[in-house]
Design a protein around this motif. Structure first.
Motif, PDB file in Angstrom:
ATOM      1  N   GLY A  10       0.855  -1.189   0.000  1.00  0.00           N
ATOM      2  CA  GLY A  10       0.000   0.000   0.000  1.00  0.00           C
ATOM      3  C   GLY A  10       0.887   1.233   0.000  1.00  0.00           C
ATOM      4  O   GLY A  10       1.792   1.361  -0.808  1.00  0.00           O
ATOM      5  N   SER A  11       0.667   2.116   0.961  1.00  0.00           N
ATOM      6  CA  SER A  11       1.475   3.334   1.039  1.00  0.00           C
ATOM      7  C   SER A  11       2.638   3.184   2.014  1.00  0.00           C
ATOM      8  O   SER A  11       3.386   4.134   2.232  1.00  0.00           O
ATOM      9  CB  SER A  11       0.596   4.514   1.475  1.00  0.00           C
ATOM     10  N   ARG A  12       2.812   1.993   2.585  1.00  0.00           N
ATOM     11  CA  ARG A  12       3.880   1.772   3.558  1.00  0.00           C
ATOM     12  C   ARG A  12       5.036   0.984   2.947  1.00  0.00           C
ATOM     13  O   ARG A  12       4.847   0.199   2.030  1.00  0.00           O
ATOM     14  CB  ARG A  12       3.360   0.986   4.761  1.00  0.00           C
ATOM     15  N   THR A  13       6.224   1.208   3.511  1.00  0.00           N
ATOM     16  CA  THR A  13       7.396   0.422   3.167  1.00  0.00           C
ATOM     17  C   THR A  13       7.801  -0.359   4.407  1.00  0.00           C
ATOM     18  O   THR A  13       8.036   0.229   5.459  1.00  0.00           O
ATOM     19  CB  THR A  13       8.551   1.327   2.702  1.00  0.00           C
ATOM     20  N   LEU A  14       7.847  -1.685   4.255  1.00  0.00           N
ATOM     21  CA  LEU A  14       8.139  -2.563   5.384  1.00  0.00           C
ATOM     22  C   LEU A  14       9.417  -3.342   5.146  1.00  0.00           C
ATOM     23  O   LEU A  14       9.704  -3.728   4.008  1.00  0.00           O
ATOM     24  CB  LEU A  14       7.016  -3.593   5.571  1.00  0.00           C
ATOM     25  N   PRO A  15      10.166  -3.634   6.220  1.00  0.00           N
ATOM     26  CA  PRO A  15      11.245  -4.615   6.069  1.00  0.00           C
ATOM     27  C   PRO A  15      10.622  -5.972   5.762  1.00  0.00           C
ATOM     28  O   PRO A  15       9.512  -6.266   6.225  1.00  0.00           O
ATOM     29  CB  PRO A  15      11.924  -4.636   7.439  1.00  0.00           C
ATOM     30  N   LEU A  16      11.291  -6.776   4.996  1.00  0.00           N
ATOM     31  CA  LEU A  16      10.737  -8.070   4.594  1.00  0.00           C
ATOM     32  C   LEU A  16      10.324  -8.913   5.796  1.00  0.00           C
ATOM     33  O   LEU A  16       9.327  -9.625   5.742  1.00  0.00           O
ATOM     34  CB  LEU A  16      11.757  -8.840   3.743  1.00  0.00           C
ATOM     35  N   GLU A  17      11.042  -8.802   6.884  1.00  0.00           N
ATOM     36  CA  GLU A  17      10.754  -9.591   8.083  1.00  0.00           C
ATOM     37  C   GLU A  17       9.355  -9.308   8.641  1.00  0.00           C
ATOM     38  O   GLU A  17       8.793 -10.132   9.353  1.00  0.00           O
ATOM     39  CB  GLU A  17      11.794  -9.319   9.176  1.00  0.00           C
ATOM     40  N   VAL A  54      24.193  -3.843   0.402  1.00  0.00           N
ATOM     41  CA  VAL A  54      23.344  -4.386  -0.659  1.00  0.00           C
ATOM     42  C   VAL A  54      21.905  -4.394  -0.161  1.00  0.00           C
ATOM     43  O   VAL A  54      21.606  -4.857   0.931  1.00  0.00           O
ATOM     44  CB  VAL A  54      23.786  -5.815  -1.038  1.00  0.00           C
ATOM     45  N   ARG A  55      21.021  -3.861  -0.981  1.00  0.00           N
ATOM     46  CA  ARG A  55      19.625  -3.776  -0.591  1.00  0.00           C
ATOM     47  C   ARG A  55      18.727  -3.913  -1.821  1.00  0.00           C
ATOM     48  O   ARG A  55      19.107  -3.535  -2.922  1.00  0.00           O
ATOM     49  CB  ARG A  55      19.343  -2.481   0.153  1.00  0.00           C
ATOM     50  N   ILE A  56      17.559  -4.473  -1.576  1.00  0.00           N
ATOM     51  CA  ILE A  56      16.556  -4.640  -2.619  1.00  0.00           C
ATOM     52  C   ILE A  56      15.264  -4.032  -2.104  1.00  0.00           C
ATOM     53  O   ILE A  56      14.880  -4.253  -0.958  1.00  0.00           O
ATOM     54  CB  ILE A  56      16.302  -6.132  -2.934  1.00  0.00           C
ATOM     55  N   HIS A  57      14.612  -3.264  -2.966  1.00  0.00           N
ATOM     56  CA  HIS A  57      13.274  -2.770  -2.644  1.00  0.00           C
ATOM     57  C   HIS A  57      12.324  -3.346  -3.683  1.00  0.00           C
ATOM     58  O   HIS A  57      12.572  -3.250  -4.886  1.00  0.00           O
ATOM     59  CB  HIS A  57      13.203  -1.242  -2.658  1.00  0.00           C
ATOM     60  N   VAL A  58      11.245  -3.959  -3.204  1.00  0.00           N
ATOM     61  CA  VAL A  58      10.230  -4.514  -4.092  1.00  0.00           C
ATOM     62  C   VAL A  58       9.024  -3.588  -4.031  1.00  0.00           C
ATOM     63  O   VAL A  58       8.448  -3.375  -2.961  1.00  0.00           O
ATOM     64  CB  VAL A  58       9.841  -5.950  -3.671  1.00  0.00           C
ATOM     65  N   ASP A  59       8.666  -3.017  -5.188  1.00  0.00           N
ATOM     66  CA  ASP A  59       7.553  -2.064  -5.196  1.00  0.00           C
ATOM     67  C   ASP A  59       6.209  -2.793  -5.164  1.00  0.00           C
ATOM     68  O   ASP A  59       6.149  -4.023  -5.174  1.00  0.00           O
ATOM     69  CB  ASP A  59       7.656  -1.095  -6.376  1.00  0.00           C
ATOM     70  N   ALA A  60       5.150  -2.027  -5.129  1.00  0.00           N
ATOM     71  CA  ALA A  60       3.794  -2.589  -4.997  1.00  0.00           C
ATOM     72  C   ALA A  60       3.412  -3.478  -6.179  1.00  0.00           C
ATOM     73  O   ALA A  60       2.556  -4.352  -6.046  1.00  0.00           O
ATOM     74  CB  ALA A  60       2.781  -1.462  -4.834  1.00  0.00           C
ATOM     75  N   GLN A  61       4.052  -3.291  -7.332  1.00  0.00           N
ATOM     76  CA  GLN A  61       3.769  -4.130  -8.496  1.00  0.00           C
ATOM     77  C   GLN A  61       4.637  -5.388  -8.513  1.00  0.00           C
ATOM     78  O   GLN A  61       4.518  -6.216  -9.409  1.00  0.00           O
ATOM     79  CB  GLN A  61       3.988  -3.341  -9.798  1.00  0.00           C
ATOM     80  N   GLY A  62       5.544  -5.520  -7.559  1.00  0.00           N
ATOM     81  CA  GLY A  62       6.402  -6.701  -7.476  1.00  0.00           C
ATOM     82  C   GLY A  62       7.729  -6.577  -8.179  1.00  0.00           C
ATOM     83  O   GLY A  62       8.465  -7.549  -8.302  1.00  0.00           O
ATOM     84  N   SER A  63       8.066  -5.381  -8.636  1.00  0.00           N
ATOM     85  CA  SER A  63       9.332  -5.179  -9.339  1.00  0.00           C
ATOM     86  C   SER A  63      10.456  -4.895  -8.344  1.00  0.00           C
ATOM     87  O   SER A  63      10.359  -3.962  -7.547  1.00  0.00           O
ATOM     88  CB  SER A  63       9.221  -4.007 -10.310  1.00  0.00           C
ATOM     89  N   PRO A  64      11.534  -5.692  -8.398  1.00  0.00           N
ATOM     90  CA  PRO A  64      12.651  -5.453  -7.483  1.00  0.00           C
ATOM     91  C   PRO A  64      13.605  -4.401  -8.025  1.00  0.00           C
ATOM     92  O   PRO A  64      13.798  -4.269  -9.233  1.00  0.00           O
ATOM     93  CB  PRO A  64      13.331  -6.817  -7.412  1.00  0.00           C
ATOM     94  N   ASP A  65      14.191  -3.642  -7.116  1.00  0.00           N
ATOM     95  CA  ASP A  65      15.184  -2.629  -7.453  1.00  0.00           C
ATOM     96  C   ASP A  65      16.407  -2.906  -6.585  1.00  0.00           C
ATOM     97  O   ASP A  65      16.343  -2.778  -5.362  1.00  0.00           O
ATOM     98  CB  ASP A  65      14.628  -1.236  -7.177  1.00  0.00           C
ATOM     99  N   LEU A  66      17.509  -3.321  -7.211  1.00  0.00           N
ATOM    100  CA  LEU A  66      18.735  -3.641  -6.502  1.00  0.00           C
ATOM    101  C   LEU A  66      19.611  -2.403  -6.390  1.00  0.00           C
ATOM    102  O   LEU A  66      19.839  -1.704  -7.381  1.00  0.00           O
ATOM    103  CB  LEU A  66      19.495  -4.746  -7.252  1.00  0.00           C
ATOM    104  N   ARG A  67      20.100  -2.160  -5.197  1.00  0.00           N
ATOM    105  CA  ARG A  67      21.031  -1.057  -4.945  1.00  0.00           C
ATOM    106  C   ARG A  67      22.193  -1.596  -4.127  1.00  0.00           C
ATOM    107  O   ARG A  67      22.034  -2.515  -3.329  1.00  0.00           O
ATOM    108  CB  ARG A  67      20.358   0.063  -4.145  1.00  0.00           C
ATOM    109  N   TYR A  68      23.348  -1.014  -4.301  1.00  0.00           N
ATOM    110  CA  TYR A  68      24.529  -1.395  -3.531  1.00  0.00           C
ATOM    111  C   TYR A  68      25.553  -0.287  -3.643  1.00  0.00           C
ATOM    112  O   TYR A  68      25.462   0.578  -4.527  1.00  0.00           O
ATOM    113  CB  TYR A  68      25.125  -2.720  -4.042  1.00  0.00           C
ATOM    114  N   ASP A  69      26.525  -0.312  -2.752  1.00  0.00           N
ATOM    115  CA  ASP A  69      27.635   0.630  -2.816  1.00  0.00           C
ATOM    116  C   ASP A  69      28.848  -0.134  -3.322  1.00  0.00           C
ATOM    117  O   ASP A  69      29.093  -1.269  -2.919  1.00  0.00           O
ATOM    118  CB  ASP A  69      27.923   1.218  -1.431  1.00  0.00           C
ATOM    119  N   SER A  70      29.599   0.492  -4.219  1.00  0.00           N
ATOM    120  CA  SER A  70      30.795  -0.150  -4.764  1.00  0.00           C
ATOM    121  C   SER A  70      31.947   0.842  -4.787  1.00  0.00           C
ATOM    122  O   SER A  70      31.733   2.058  -4.743  1.00  0.00           O
ATOM    123  CB  SER A  70      30.527  -0.688  -6.174  1.00  0.00           C
TER     124      SER A  70
END
Length: 84
Positions: A10-17, A54-70
């Motif tokens: 919905g309008s919230r972002t939750l940790p996967l846990e 390393v982090r992944i955010h999955v949006d409301a449509q189920g699309s993952p977005d991978l981010r990391y620092d290098s």
């Protein structure tokens, strides 16, 4: 390798846990494990370091977005090749 995952519900972002629907949670956990295992062995040939934060955010449509620092763009290119 630890991969932090957040999910838009919905309008919230939750940790996967905190996601209680196991039909959604389990496949995302597996995705995070696979990405973490692939990234574990990748090191920059110049700096001898791998990706961090390393982090992944999955949006409301189920699309993952991978981010990391290098350390540099070359490590980013190696990661891109490994993940396809």
């Amino acid at each position: 390798m630890l991969v932090k995952v957040t999910v838009s519900v919905g309008s919230r972002t939750l940790p996967l846990e905190q996601l209680t629907d196991m039909r959604i949670r389990l496949p995302i956990e597996e995705l995070a494990r696979r990405i973490g295992s692939r990234l574990e062995g990748i090191r920059c040939p110049h700096h001898k370091r791998g990706a961090v934060n390393v982090r992944i955010h999955v949006d409301a449509q189920g699309s993952p977005d991978l981010r990391y620092d290098s350390c540099c763009a070359e490590l980013g290119e190696q990661i891109g090749k490994a993940l396809g």
